[in-house]
Scaffold this motif. Structure first.
Motif, PDB file in Angstrom:
ATOM      1  N   ASN A 131       0.921  -1.174  -0.005  1.00  0.00           N
ATOM      2  CA  ASN A 131       0.142  -0.036   0.091  1.00  0.00           C
ATOM      3  C   ASN A 131       0.759   1.184  -0.018  1.00  0.00           C
ATOM      4  O   ASN A 131       0.555   2.058  -0.784  1.00  0.00           O
ATOM      5  CB  ASN A 131      -0.895  -0.037   1.134  1.00  0.00           C
ATOM      6  N   ALA A 132       1.861   1.250   0.852  1.00  0.00           N
ATOM      7  CA  ALA A 132       2.772   2.614   0.824  1.00  0.00           C
ATOM      8  C   ALA A 132       3.576   2.467  -0.534  1.00  0.00           C
ATOM      9  O   ALA A 132       3.636   3.747  -0.949  1.00  0.00           O
ATOM     10  CB  ALA A 132       3.721   2.183   1.822  1.00  0.00           C
ATOM     11  N   THR A 133       3.933   1.507  -0.946  1.00  0.00           N
ATOM     12  CA  THR A 133       4.354   1.631  -2.394  1.00  0.00           C
ATOM     13  C   THR A 133       3.700   2.270  -3.502  1.00  0.00           C
ATOM     14  O   THR A 133       3.982   3.189  -4.414  1.00  0.00           O
ATOM     15  CB  THR A 133       5.109   0.138  -2.953  1.00  0.00           C
ATOM     16  N   ASN A 134       2.131   1.744  -3.169  1.00  0.00           N
ATOM     17  CA  ASN A 134       1.351   2.374  -4.333  1.00  0.00           C
ATOM     18  C   ASN A 134       1.137   3.800  -4.095  1.00  0.00           C
ATOM     19  O   ASN A 134       0.789   4.460  -5.156  1.00  0.00           O
ATOM     20  CB  ASN A 134       0.001   1.599  -4.216  1.00  0.00           C
ATOM     21  N   GLN A 135       1.113   4.103  -2.890  1.00  0.00           N
ATOM     22  CA  GLN A 135       0.818   5.742  -2.482  1.00  0.00           C
ATOM     23  C   GLN A 135       2.059   6.469  -2.876  1.00  0.00           C
ATOM     24  O   GLN A 135       1.785   7.508  -3.515  1.00  0.00           O
ATOM     25  CB  GLN A 135       0.697   5.937  -0.914  1.00  0.00           C
ATOM     26  N   LEU A 136       3.400   5.879  -2.916  1.00  0.00           N
ATOM     27  CA  LEU A 136       4.698   6.628  -3.341  1.00  0.00           C
ATOM     28  C   LEU A 136       4.357   6.829  -4.895  1.00  0.00           C
ATOM     29  O   LEU A 136       4.780   7.810  -5.411  1.00  0.00           O
ATOM     30  CB  LEU A 136       5.761   5.641  -2.978  1.00  0.00           C
TER      31      LEU A 136
END
Length: 71
Positions: free
Chosen positions: A24-29
């Motif tokens: 999820n954090a990677t997608n937000q980034l």
């Protein structure tokens, strides 16, 4: 020339290894990176449109009739 791929990112003065981020954090980034790239593209577009507007204004001024002299 090969493009360098970042392995770390700094957010709120804290360094993070990108490989350690959750999915999820990677997608937000990725979303943030896409948004910033679009902002850069739009900034270039705005500069082009402002330049064109100024050129049209200059051309218009040259084509306007001379004002009548006041008596």
């Amino acid at each position: 020339m090969a493009e360098e791929v970042a392995t770390k990112i700094t957010i709120n003065d804290v360094d993070y290894n990108i490989a350690d981020l959750s999915e999820n954090a990677t997608n937000q980034l990725k979303g943030m990176q896409i948004a910033r790239a679009e902002m850069k593209r739009l900034t270039v577009q705005l500069a082009l449109v402002e330049t064109a507007s100024n050129a049209y204004g200059t051309a218009l001024s040259a084509d306007l009739p001379k004002p009548a002299a006041e008596d």
